[in-house]
Design a protein around this motif. Structure first.
Motif, PDB file in Angstrom:
ATOM      1  N   THR A   1       1.709   5.045   0.966  1.00 45.44           N
ATOM      2  CA  THR A   1       1.395   5.758   1.979  1.00 45.44           C
ATOM      3  C   THR A   1       2.450   7.219   2.017  1.00 45.44           C
ATOM      4  O   THR A   1       3.216   7.127   1.130  1.00 45.44           O
ATOM      5  CB  THR A   1       1.768   5.174   3.313  1.00 45.44           C
TER       6      THR A   1
ATOM      7  N   TYR B   1      -4.479  15.589   1.417  1.00 49.98           N
ATOM      8  CA  TYR B   1      -3.175  14.642   1.477  1.00 49.98           C
ATOM      9  C   TYR B   1      -1.879  15.270   1.569  1.00 49.98           C
ATOM     10  O   TYR B   1      -0.608  14.692   2.109  1.00 49.98           O
ATOM     11  CB  TYR B   1      -3.320  13.553   0.505  1.00 49.98           C
TER      12      TYR B   1
ATOM     13  N   TYR C   1       1.647   8.712  -1.864  1.00 51.26           N
ATOM     14  CA  TYR C   1       0.353   8.522  -1.659  1.00 51.26           C
ATOM     15  C   TYR C   1      -0.276   9.849  -2.058  1.00 51.26           C
ATOM     16  O   TYR C   1      -1.179  10.077  -2.974  1.00 51.26           O
ATOM     17  CB  TYR C   1      -0.530   8.156  -0.704  1.00 51.26           C
TER      18      TYR C   1
ATOM     19  N   ARG D   1       0.885  -1.373   0.151  1.00 53.95           N
ATOM     20  CA  ARG D   1      -0.072   0.118   0.043  1.00 53.95           C
ATOM     21  C   ARG D   1       1.007   1.172   0.028  1.00 53.95           C
ATOM     22  O   ARG D   1       1.653   1.152   0.698  1.00 53.95           O
ATOM     23  CB  ARG D   1      -0.947   0.013   1.211  1.00 53.95           C
TER      24      ARG D   1
ATOM     25  N   LYS E   1      -1.044  10.462   4.130  1.00 51.38           N
ATOM     26  CA  LYS E   1      -1.410   9.450   4.726  1.00 51.38           C
ATOM     27  C   LYS E   1      -0.132   8.448   5.327  1.00 51.38           C
ATOM     28  O   LYS E   1       0.631   8.118   4.688  1.00 51.38           O
ATOM     29  CB  LYS E   1      -2.024   8.533   3.530  1.00 51.38           C
ATOM     30  N   LYS E   2      -0.578   8.136   6.832  1.00 54.03           N
ATOM     31  CA  LYS E   2       0.536   7.547   7.412  1.00 54.03           C
ATOM     32  C   LYS E   2       0.677   6.061   7.216  1.00 54.03           C
ATOM     33  O   LYS E   2      -0.454   5.234   6.988  1.00 54.03           O
ATOM     34  CB  LYS E   2       0.358   7.743   8.741  1.00 54.03           C
ATOM     35  N   ALA E   3       1.641   5.388   7.287  1.00 49.55           N
ATOM     36  CA  ALA E   3       1.731   4.014   7.164  1.00 49.55           C
ATOM     37  C   ALA E   3       1.124   3.485   8.253  1.00 49.55           C
ATOM     38  O   ALA E   3       1.358   4.011   9.345  1.00 49.55           O
ATOM     39  CB  ALA E   3       3.476   3.574   6.989  1.00 49.55           C
TER      40      ALA E   3
END
Length: 182
Positions: A104, A167, A108, A102, A172-174
């Motif tokens: 992040t 954002y 991101y 994903r 967006k944090k891991a």
């Protein structure tokens, strides 16, 4: 009628993609799978022809016609990415490929800004279709509703822009790893 055509084209788009990927990965026929994947953009052309034929044939434009233009714009701007996403999912499922991690943080955020450009491209394509249909039909009373769809395109771009700005300010944090108990 046009709303049903939009729904049929959306379903057809995904059927073509899923069939193409199933043939590629399950039946192991990559050329036939690629041929089926090529059907996805052809479906957009079919929808454009249906919308133009409907309006040239005397129909009064409705929000459905604007939605068709938006659908085609999104399909052109995001279609390759949607197919690539589905292809990766099939590769993971049927070939044992490793799933992508994903995204992040700033990666991101960068992805969000690229999406703003894609959304802007989709809106420009949709606006071009709307304006093109308006010119071809050449009946302002029947195409007035199409012109009213243009602010909707601006709103969609504005929402995507706000998403990217949010954002940028709050990346967006891991996910935090859960401790292993043993």
């Amino acid at each position: 009628m046009i709303l049903l055509a939009i729904i049929a084209c959306e379903v057809g788009f995904w059927v073509a993609i899923i069939a193409g990927l199933l043939v590629r990965y399950v039946a192991r026929k990559p050329r036939l799978g690629a041929a089926l994947l090529i059907a996805a953009p052809v479906i957009d052309v079919v929808l454009l022809i249906l919308v133009a034929t409907d309006l040239i044939g005397g129909a009064t434009a409705s929000w459905h016609h604007g939605l068709a233009a938006l659908y085609i714009g999104i399909s052109v701007a995001y279609g390759h990415r949607m197919i690539a996403w589905a292809d990766r999912a099939f590769a993971v499922r049927f070939r044992g490929a490793s799933p992508r991690p994903r995204v992040t943080g700033w990666a991101y955020t960068r992805k969000c800004w690229i999406d703003v450009l894609r959304t802007l491209l989709a809106a420009v394509i949709a606006a071009g279709i709307i304006l093109g249909l308006t010119l071809v039909v050449d009946a302002p009373a029947r195409t007035e509703e199409l012109q009213g769809f243009l602010p909707v395109l601006g709103l969609i771009v504005a929402i995507d822009l706000l998403w990217a700005v949010s954002y940028t300010l709050w990346p967006k944090k891991a996910p935090t790893p859960t401790p292993v108990r043993g």
